[in-house]
Motif scaffolding. Sequence first.
Motif, short mmCIF file in Angstrom:
data_model
loop_
_atom_site.label_atom_id
_atom_site.label_comp_id
_atom_site.label_asym_id
_atom_site.label_seq_id
_atom_site.Cartn_x
_atom_site.Cartn_y
_atom_site.Cartn_z
N GLY A 34 19.36 1.78 -12.67
CA GLY A 34 18.00 1.39 -12.31
C GLY A 34 17.36 2.34 -11.31
N LEU A 35 18.17 2.88 -10.40
CA LEU A 35 17.65 3.82 -9.43
C LEU A 35 17.18 5.09 -10.12
N HIS A 36 17.93 5.56 -11.11
CA HIS A 36 17.55 6.78 -11.82
C HIS A 36 16.19 6.59 -12.52
N ALA A 37 15.95 5.41 -13.09
CA ALA A 37 14.67 5.15 -13.74
C ALA A 37 13.53 5.12 -12.72
N TRP A 38 13.77 4.58 -11.53
CA TRP A 38 12.75 4.49 -10.50
C TRP A 38 12.32 5.87 -10.00
N LEU A 39 13.23 6.84 -10.05
CA LEU A 39 12.91 8.18 -9.56
C LEU A 39 11.75 8.81 -10.31
N ASP A 40 11.50 8.35 -11.53
CA ASP A 40 10.44 8.94 -12.35
C ASP A 40 9.11 8.21 -12.18
N THR A 41 9.03 7.26 -11.26
CA THR A 41 7.77 6.57 -10.97
C THR A 41 6.99 7.36 -9.92
N PRO A 42 5.68 7.09 -9.76
CA PRO A 42 4.92 7.80 -8.72
C PRO A 42 5.53 7.65 -7.32
N LEU A 43 5.94 6.42 -6.98
CA LEU A 43 6.55 6.22 -5.66
C LEU A 43 7.89 6.95 -5.55
N GLY A 44 8.68 6.91 -6.62
CA GLY A 44 9.96 7.61 -6.60
C GLY A 44 9.79 9.11 -6.42
N ARG A 45 8.82 9.69 -7.11
CA ARG A 45 8.58 11.14 -6.97
C ARG A 45 8.09 11.48 -5.56
N PRO A 99 3.39 1.73 2.42
CA PRO A 99 3.96 0.54 1.78
C PRO A 99 4.43 0.90 0.38
N ALA A 100 5.28 0.07 -0.18
CA ALA A 100 5.88 0.36 -1.49
C ALA A 100 4.92 0.04 -2.62
N VAL A 101 3.89 0.86 -2.74
CA VAL A 101 2.92 0.70 -3.82
C VAL A 101 3.24 1.71 -4.92
N GLU A 102 3.01 1.33 -6.16
CA GLU A 102 3.36 2.18 -7.29
C GLU A 102 2.17 2.92 -7.89
N GLN A 103 0.95 2.50 -7.56
CA GLN A 103 -0.24 3.11 -8.16
C GLN A 103 -0.53 4.46 -7.50
N PRO A 104 -0.67 5.52 -8.27
CA PRO A 104 -0.93 6.86 -7.70
C PRO A 104 -2.15 6.90 -6.80
N GLN A 105 -3.23 6.16 -7.16
CA GLN A 105 -4.43 6.21 -6.36
C GLN A 105 -4.22 5.63 -4.97
N TRP A 106 -3.40 4.57 -4.88
CA TRP A 106 -3.12 3.99 -3.57
C TRP A 106 -2.19 4.88 -2.75
N LEU A 107 -1.25 5.55 -3.41
CA LEU A 107 -0.40 6.50 -2.70
C LEU A 107 -1.22 7.61 -2.07
N GLU A 108 -2.23 8.05 -2.79
CA GLU A 108 -3.08 9.12 -2.28
C GLU A 108 -3.95 8.63 -1.13
N ARG A 109 -4.48 7.41 -1.26
CA ARG A 109 -5.36 6.88 -0.23
C ARG A 109 -4.62 6.61 1.08
N LEU A 110 -3.35 6.26 0.97
CA LEU A 110 -2.59 5.85 2.16
C LEU A 110 -1.79 6.99 2.77
N ARG A 111 -2.02 8.22 2.34
CA ARG A 111 -1.27 9.36 2.85
C ARG A 111 -1.39 9.49 4.36
N GLY A 112 -2.52 9.05 4.92
CA GLY A 112 -2.71 9.17 6.36
C GLY A 112 -1.69 8.39 7.17
N LEU A 113 -1.07 7.38 6.58
CA LEU A 113 -0.05 6.61 7.28
C LEU A 113 1.18 7.46 7.61
N ASP A 114 1.44 8.48 6.81
CA ASP A 114 2.58 9.35 7.10
C ASP A 114 2.37 10.09 8.42
#
Length: 257
Positions: free
Chosen positions: A9-20, A174-189
């Motif tokens: 299951g971990l290997h499959a998750w690596l190919d998600t936006p959050l995993g990448r 946060p553990a969001v999977e949608q690419p648009q939210w990952l991009e919007r929340l980059r400032g948290l890093d």
Amino acid sequence: MRDSESFPGLHAWLDTPLGRYVMAWEAARFDAQVADIFGYNAVQLGVPELDFLRANRMPFRFRAGAGNVGVETDYAALPFAAGSLDLVVLPHVLEFAANPHQVLREVERVLVPEGHVVIAGFNPASLFGVKRMLAGKTGCYPWRGQYLSLRRLKDWLALLSFETGSQASGCFLPAVEQPQWLERLRGLDWAGDRWWPIGGGVYVIHAIKRVQGIRLIMPKWDRKAGARALAPLVQKAGGQPGSPGMRLDAGDDTPRP
């Protein structure tokens, strides 16, 4: 190889936006950690999809575990001789292994003295840890398993005579999977790295296997007693040392001509 050791299951998750996103951050940290570690033999245990040894310059580097690897093995019983490896990298093995402490013991066994281990794990004290708590025991990978805090991992390493070195924490989103939210929340890093450096969703830590040297303990000699024992027999003449023609017979205190 048991299913609990292969983590499909971990290997499959690596190919998600959050995993990448997570793997990109970790790859950069591993590159920085292993680039200046020297020796002859290096092995990567886990996550065979990515090469976390690519920045290392040892002549023999390979991946072990399950899947597309050079050596298939159980992480808790490594098929390597004691003291045969200079570097071991462990990306996300301990939190999903059936016996994580045994995995660390095996790593300590196969490493040479002053050998290195670099470990990546999910941080329970983070937004990723909150996601794991909400998912419960029935959650899919990677929101399951036994997340190890840095403090607990350091304690385990210290018990095995490892000295911990540099560490890094990242992925504060946060553990969001949608690419648009990952991009919007980059400032948290940026904000998390500045204001909450230990609260990243994942961490990478480097440790060195220390072996205590043998110290020869010498007896503490009495210098004055030694000097007296080595002093020459004093010639006496008339009770005064240095007078010619007089000697002191053994067992007799009377000077004689």
